[in-house]
Scaffold this motif. Structure first.
Motif, PDB file in Angstrom:
ATOM      1  N   SER A   1      40.417  57.311   4.083  1.00  0.00           N
ATOM      2  CA  SER A   1      40.108  56.994   2.690  1.00  0.00           C
ATOM      3  C   SER A   1      39.205  55.767   2.594  1.00  0.00           C
ATOM      4  CB  SER A   1      41.394  56.776   1.893  1.00  0.00           C
ATOM      5  OG  SER A   1      42.132  55.672   2.397  1.00  0.00           O
ATOM      6  N   ALA A   2      39.343  54.837   3.533  1.00  0.00           N
ATOM      7  CA  ALA A   2      38.490  53.648   3.518  1.00  0.00           C
ATOM      8  C   ALA A   2      37.040  53.979   3.814  1.00  0.00           C
ATOM      9  CB  ALA A   2      39.013  52.635   4.535  1.00  0.00           C
ATOM     10  N   ARG A   3      36.810  55.123   4.484  1.00  0.00           N
ATOM     11  CA  ARG A   3      35.445  55.512   4.845  1.00  0.00           C
ATOM     12  C   ARG A   3      34.830  56.518   3.888  1.00  0.00           C
ATOM     13  NH1 ARG A   3      37.018  57.981  10.236  1.00  0.00           N
ATOM     14  NH2 ARG A   3      34.982  58.968  10.007  1.00  0.00           N
ATOM     15  N   CYS A   4      35.609  56.992   2.917  1.00  0.00           N
ATOM     16  CA  CYS A   4      35.136  58.080   2.061  1.00  0.00           C
ATOM     17  C   CYS A   4      33.939  57.693   1.199  1.00  0.00           C
ATOM     18  CB  CYS A   4      36.272  58.580   1.163  1.00  0.00           C
ATOM     19  SG  CYS A   4      37.366  59.745   1.995  1.00  0.00           S
ATOM     20  N   MET A   5      33.784  56.413   0.887  1.00  0.00           N
ATOM     21  CA  MET A   5      32.687  55.983   0.031  1.00  0.00           C
ATOM     22  C   MET A   5      31.453  55.550   0.828  1.00  0.00           C
ATOM     23  SD  MET A   5      33.685  56.569  -2.925  1.00  0.00           S
ATOM     24  CE  MET A   5      35.137  56.775  -3.930  1.00  0.00           C
ATOM     25  N   SER A   6      31.527  55.646   2.139  1.00  0.00           N
ATOM     26  CA  SER A   6      30.403  55.233   2.970  1.00  0.00           C
ATOM     27  C   SER A   6      29.208  56.142   2.760  1.00  0.00           C
ATOM     28  CB  SER A   6      30.817  55.258   4.443  1.00  0.00           C
ATOM     29  OG  SER A   6      29.692  55.149   5.284  1.00  0.00           O
ATOM     30  N   ASN A   7      28.029  55.569   2.695  1.00  0.00           N
ATOM     31  CA  ASN A   7      26.816  56.374   2.560  1.00  0.00           C
ATOM     32  C   ASN A   7      26.509  57.139   3.836  1.00  0.00           C
ATOM     33  OD1 ASN A   7      26.307  55.542  -0.081  1.00  0.00           O
ATOM     34  ND2 ASN A   7      25.197  53.719   0.601  1.00  0.00           N
ATOM     35  N   ASN A   8      26.959  56.626   4.969  1.00  0.00           N
ATOM     36  CA  ASN A   8      26.610  57.228   6.251  1.00  0.00           C
ATOM     37  C   ASN A   8      27.651  58.224   6.754  1.00  0.00           C
ATOM     38  OD1 ASN A   8      24.229  55.666   6.480  1.00  0.00           O
ATOM     39  ND2 ASN A   8      25.406  53.928   7.278  1.00  0.00           N
ATOM     40  N   ALA A   9      28.926  57.881   6.602  1.00  0.00           N
ATOM     41  CA  ALA A   9      29.983  58.712   7.186  1.00  0.00           C
ATOM     42  C   ALA A   9      30.940  59.268   6.141  1.00  0.00           C
ATOM     43  CB  ALA A   9      30.761  57.913   8.222  1.00  0.00           C
ATOM     44  N   GLY A  10      30.593  59.125   4.863  1.00  0.00           N
ATOM     45  CA  GLY A  10      31.523  59.523   3.812  1.00  0.00           C
ATOM     46  C   GLY A  10      31.838  60.999   3.805  1.00  0.00           C
ATOM     47  N   ASP A  11      30.796  61.852   3.957  1.00  0.00           N
ATOM     48  CA  ASP A  11      31.067  63.282   3.882  1.00  0.00           C
ATOM     49  C   ASP A  11      31.933  63.746   5.041  1.00  0.00           C
ATOM     50  OD1 ASP A  11      29.096  62.836   5.719  1.00  0.00           O
ATOM     51  OD2 ASP A  11      27.792  64.477   5.073  1.00  0.00           O
ATOM     52  N   SER A  12      31.773  63.136   6.223  1.00  0.00           N
ATOM     53  CA  SER A  12      32.620  63.471   7.362  1.00  0.00           C
ATOM     54  C   SER A  12      34.070  63.061   7.105  1.00  0.00           C
ATOM     55  CB  SER A  12      32.099  62.782   8.621  1.00  0.00           C
ATOM     56  OG  SER A  12      32.981  63.000   9.704  1.00  0.00           O
ATOM     57  N   ALA A  13      34.280  61.877   6.543  1.00  0.00           N
ATOM     58  CA  ALA A  13      35.634  61.405   6.248  1.00  0.00           C
ATOM     59  C   ALA A  13      36.308  62.292   5.211  1.00  0.00           C
ATOM     60  CB  ALA A  13      35.592  59.959   5.765  1.00  0.00           C
ATOM     61  N   ARG A  14      35.552  62.711   4.195  1.00  0.00           N
ATOM     62  CA  ARG A  14      36.113  63.596   3.169  1.00  0.00           C
ATOM     63  C   ARG A  14      36.503  64.936   3.763  1.00  0.00           C
ATOM     64  NH1 ARG A  14      30.682  62.287   0.169  1.00  0.00           N
ATOM     65  NH2 ARG A  14      30.942  60.035   0.061  1.00  0.00           N
ATOM     66  N   ALA A  15      35.654  65.470   4.631  1.00  0.00           N
ATOM     67  CA  ALA A  15      35.971  66.733   5.293  1.00  0.00           C
ATOM     68  C   ALA A  15      37.232  66.603   6.133  1.00  0.00           C
ATOM     69  CB  ALA A  15      34.788  67.175   6.150  1.00  0.00           C
ATOM     70  N   GLN A  16      37.385  65.480   6.811  1.00  0.00           N
ATOM     71  CA  GLN A  16      38.583  65.286   7.635  1.00  0.00           C
ATOM     72  C   GLN A  16      39.838  65.154   6.785  1.00  0.00           C
ATOM     73  OE1 GLN A  16      38.069  62.562  11.140  1.00  0.00           O
ATOM     74  NE2 GLN A  16      35.965  62.434  10.407  1.00  0.00           N
ATOM     75  N   ILE A  17      39.724  64.548   5.605  1.00  0.00           N
ATOM     76  CA  ILE A  17      40.870  64.496   4.702  1.00  0.00           C
ATOM     77  C   ILE A  17      41.253  65.898   4.252  1.00  0.00           C
ATOM     78  CG2 ILE A  17      41.528  63.889   2.330  1.00  0.00           C
ATOM     79  CD1 ILE A  17      40.574  61.139   2.756  1.00  0.00           C
ATOM     80  N   LEU A  18      40.253  66.726   3.982  1.00  0.00           N
ATOM     81  CA  LEU A  18      40.544  68.115   3.609  1.00  0.00           C
ATOM     82  C   LEU A  18      41.240  68.854   4.745  1.00  0.00           C
ATOM     83  CD1 LEU A  18      37.350  69.160   1.623  1.00  0.00           C
ATOM     84  CD2 LEU A  18      39.691  69.034   0.751  1.00  0.00           C
ATOM     85  N   ILE A  19      40.836  68.576   5.988  1.00  0.00           N
ATOM     86  CA  ILE A  19      41.511  69.193   7.130  1.00  0.00           C
ATOM     87  C   ILE A  19      42.969  68.745   7.191  1.00  0.00           C
ATOM     88  CG2 ILE A  19      41.613  69.259   9.657  1.00  0.00           C
ATOM     89  CD1 ILE A  19      38.526  69.077   9.623  1.00  0.00           C
ATOM     90  N   LEU A  20      43.221  67.457   6.954  1.00  0.00           N
ATOM     91  CA  LEU A  20      44.606  66.970   6.927  1.00  0.00           C
ATOM     92  C   LEU A  20      45.412  67.657   5.832  1.00  0.00           C
ATOM     93  CD1 LEU A  20      44.299  63.087   7.418  1.00  0.00           C
ATOM     94  CD2 LEU A  20      44.940  64.813   9.116  1.00  0.00           C
ATOM     95  N   LEU A  21      44.808  67.815   4.667  1.00  0.00           N
ATOM     96  CA  LEU A  21      45.501  68.473   3.557  1.00  0.00           C
ATOM     97  C   LEU A  21      45.822  69.926   3.894  1.00  0.00           C
ATOM     98  CD1 LEU A  21      43.391  67.003   0.621  1.00  0.00           C
ATOM     99  CD2 LEU A  21      45.838  66.619   0.953  1.00  0.00           C
ATOM    100  N   GLN A  22      44.859  70.628   4.492  1.00  0.00           N
ATOM    101  CA  GLN A  22      45.110  72.025   4.866  1.00  0.00           C
ATOM    102  C   GLN A  22      46.179  72.111   5.949  1.00  0.00           C
ATOM    103  OE1 GLN A  22      44.216  74.625   3.423  1.00  0.00           O
ATOM    104  NE2 GLN A  22      42.206  74.390   2.448  1.00  0.00           N
ATOM    105  N   ASN A  23      46.144  71.190   6.894  1.00  0.00           N
ATOM    106  CA  ASN A  23      47.167  71.167   7.937  1.00  0.00           C
ATOM    107  C   ASN A  23      48.557  70.944   7.331  1.00  0.00           C
ATOM    108  OD1 ASN A  23      48.103  70.740  10.852  1.00  0.00           O
ATOM    109  ND2 ASN A  23      48.688  68.816   9.907  1.00  0.00           N
ATOM    110  N   ALA A  24      48.654  69.987   6.410  1.00  0.00           N
ATOM    111  CA  ALA A  24      49.940  69.717   5.761  1.00  0.00           C
ATOM    112  C   ALA A  24      50.398  70.915   4.954  1.00  0.00           C
ATOM    113  CB  ALA A  24      49.815  68.483   4.859  1.00  0.00           C
ATOM    114  N   ARG A  25      49.458  71.544   4.260  1.00  0.00           N
ATOM    115  CA  ARG A  25      49.805  72.716   3.444  1.00  0.00           C
ATOM    116  C   ARG A  25      50.424  73.820   4.293  1.00  0.00           C
ATOM    117  NH1 ARG A  25      45.750  77.450   1.864  1.00  0.00           N
ATOM    118  NH2 ARG A  25      47.227  78.794   0.812  1.00  0.00           N
ATOM    119  N   HIS A  26      49.759  74.175   5.401  1.00  0.00           N
ATOM    120  CA  HIS A  26      50.256  75.289   6.215  1.00  0.00           C
ATOM    121  C   HIS A  26      51.540  74.916   6.951  1.00  0.00           C
ATOM    122  CE1 HIS A  26      46.963  78.068   5.498  1.00  0.00           C
ATOM    123  NE2 HIS A  26      46.118  77.073   5.644  1.00  0.00           N
ATOM    124  N   THR A  27      51.655  73.676   7.382  1.00  0.00           N
ATOM    125  CA  THR A  27      52.872  73.249   8.061  1.00  0.00           C
ATOM    126  C   THR A  27      54.080  73.325   7.127  1.00  0.00           C
ATOM    127  OG1 THR A  27      51.642  71.765   9.528  1.00  0.00           O
ATOM    128  CG2 THR A  27      53.999  71.338   9.262  1.00  0.00           C
TER     129      THR A  27
END
Length: 231
Positions: free
Chosen positions: A55-81
């Motif tokens: 979440s600390a990296r989500c607003m970054s101009n350089n790595a923000g989209d990667s951090a957001r995608a990884q949060i979505l992966i965590l959410l999907q992992n939690a959902r299926h688990t």
């Protein structure tokens, strides 16, 4: 919150994510990150440390989209688990005569809806209304895309609405044959048989959609929009 409520919250966070590949900085973006971090930090989910770092990296101009995608992966992992610990996978093979197994799984699906449930089936009728719609939570809007049995369907919908106050809209579509139920715009299940007949006449399946979910939801949502309201 019980596990089913946590799963529902996770699915709502996934469904409402802003476009992750554009620049973030609006209040809605901060709100979404806060929701995602809060649900991932719950003891039952146990992904708080990972969420905090991302979440600390989500607003970054350089790595923000990667951090957001990884949060979505965590959410999907939690959902299926958590789904495996609660209702389990939605897919179900139904042998001929297993009418209760079919009914019970469809009931579970309906009960999970928090805002909207959308049925697509050309043979929806009065029996479908009496058998299933009472399991919709208060406040959940119900949409029925039907065709062949509208004359028997509509009186049942009218009296059910009068008694229960459920918001039900029926439209008459054309050019479709398959049967689906979509829950909160985040989950979909295909039924091999008409919902009113599942397991009674032939073997069938309730098959959870994965990669095809969003294309199918859009396809039938477009058909819904273009179809006339039943009268």
């Amino acid at each position: 919150m019980d596990l089913k409520d946590i799963v529902a919250e996770i699915e709502d966070v996934i469904r409402t994510v802003p476009d992750i590949y554009t620049s973030w900085g609006a209040p809605a973006h901060f709100e979404w990150i806060g929701r995602a971090r809060a649900i991932l930090s719950r003891r039952e989910v146990g992904l708080g440390l990972e969420a905090a770092g991302l979440s600390a990296r989500c607003m970054s101009n350089n790595a923000g989209d990667s951090a957001r995608a990884q949060i979505l992966i965590l959410l999907q992992n939690a959902r299926h688990t958590l789904r495996m610990e609660t209702v389990g996978p939605m897919s179900l093979a139904v042998h001929k005569g297993m009418v209760f197994d079919y009914f019970d799984r469809l009931r579970e699906i309906i009960e999970e809806a928090r805002s909207d449930i959308f049925f697509v089936d050309p043979y929806l009728d009065a029996d479908f209304v009496s058998r299933y719609l009472a399991f919709a939570r208060p406040g959940v809007a119900v949409r029925l895309l039907a065709r062949e049995k509208v004359k028997t369907l509509m009186p049942a919908v009218a009296t059910f609405t009068q008694q229960h106050g459920t918001l039900i809209e029926v439209r008459v579509g054309s050019g479709f044959h398959d049967r689906f139920v979509f829950v909160d715009g985040a989950r979909g299940v295909q039924s091999g048989a008409s919902f009113k007949d599942g397991g009674a006449k032939t073997p069938t399946v309730l098959l959870e959609l994965s990669d095809a979910l969003q294309p199918l939801l859009k396809m039938y949502s477009d058909l819904w929009i273009s179809s006339p309201t039943a009268s």
